[in-house]
Design an enzyme around this catalytic site. Sequence first.
Site, PDB file in Angstrom:
ATOM      1  CB  THR A   1      -2.438   0.648  -4.935  1.00  0.00           C
ATOM      2  OG1 THR A   1      -3.822   1.477  -5.147  1.00  0.00           O
ATOM      3  CG2 THR A   1      -2.153  -0.317  -6.091  1.00  0.00           C
TER       4      THR A   1
ATOM      5  CE  LYS B   1       2.151  -0.781  -6.047  1.00  0.00           C
ATOM      6  NZ  LYS B   1       3.483  -0.275  -5.392  1.00  0.00           N
TER       7      LYS B   1
END
Length: 336
Positions: free
Chosen positions: A125, A153
Amino acid sequence: MKLLVCGGAGFMGSHFIKYILATYPDYEVVNFDKLTYAGNLENLREVENNPRYTFVRGDICDKAAVEDVIRENNIEAIVNYAAETHVDRSIMDPDAFLRTDILGTFNLLEATKNFNLTKMVQISTDEVYGSIEAGSFTEESPFSPNSPYSAAKAGGDHLCRAYFVTYKTPVVVTHSCNFYGTNQYPEKLIPFFITNLIEGKKVPLYGDGKNVREWIHTSDHCKAVDVLLHKAAPGEVYNIGSGQELENIELTNMILSEMGFGGDMIEPVRDRPGHDRRYSIDWSKLKKDFGWHPEKDFKAGLRETIKWYKNNPNWWQPLKSGEHREYFKKQYTEKA
Ligand code: NAD
Ligand code: DAU
């Protein structure tokens, strides 16, 4: 190619599986998914009887299960969409985020290394870069994550880098802007607001509504990942963006006007803690290296998305009722 798609029952993973089966008539796809609240096999109804498609229920945090699915299906490459993905949930309950988004990614890297797979594409992301006031993040920008989701992430992405540098594991990482399209779980802004309006409810806009997000249609994202799966060099990192930046208030007004509502349906609510002000990514590397560029017109894509939610209440209504109702009550009242 025999492809393992992890998290293929979710929003973007299911679009990607349908895209691959339609685009490559000789490819076989195994969908490995834990079926969390966000996993939904309804997303794959149209391919469930395709002889080139197999579903295996499993957890990427379970090393033995990952190894079994790869061995039993002679897997050659992995595309990993499996993750906990909702920022608000990561603020309320970060535990699963750390496990799946870090430990799960670690298991897939280990398997890619140990089974000598040809490629692993890790779908990540733009949020790992943090928030930017002006300009855009490039692939060289430092990580500065601000939520438990984006920190988890970022942890997975760091492991990908380390595996390439240390073991030459053939992993490619993407940093994507916000996805939109059909079949998105109705907790994220676009489907949450559309389905609320269909139900005659107001839409809760966080803070001053001036936070900026960049939006990419599912079809454009699938094509970008296709290019990276086949052509990107191991160890590379690519931003996937669209240039379609909007303040949340602008996007909300577009949804309202497209659905025939006015500003009175906006409910201003308390801001999300640690709310990133603006995301913006520079995707010129992807264009320069492979000629990829987004094709979908945002207004047309949004109109199609609204139409799909209007025509498919049987898909989303169960996701906002029953056991799921408690989450939506909490998400709304905590912000109010
Ligand atoms: P989603 O939340 O719709 O689906 C996630 C899927 O992963 C679900 O099917 C779920 O059952 C599965 N899953 C979760 N934990 C698992 C585990 N431990 N083992 C196996 N399967 C598991 O996700 P999405 O919004 O389509 O996002 C897909 C990927 O893209 C994620 O990695 C996310 O971080 C990334 N991403 C999303 C966006 C976005 O706007 N949605 C933008 C950029 C990047
Ligand atoms: O940028 C990529 C990221 O986009 C992905 O990595 C995440 O998985 C994905 O969930 C998404 O994160 P966001 O936080 O940007 O998406 P969300 O739809 O939750 O929120 C979009 C914007 O809208 C954000 O500024 C918060 C705001 N918002 C969201 C909801 C759900 C509201 O104002 N009201 C809401 O009810």
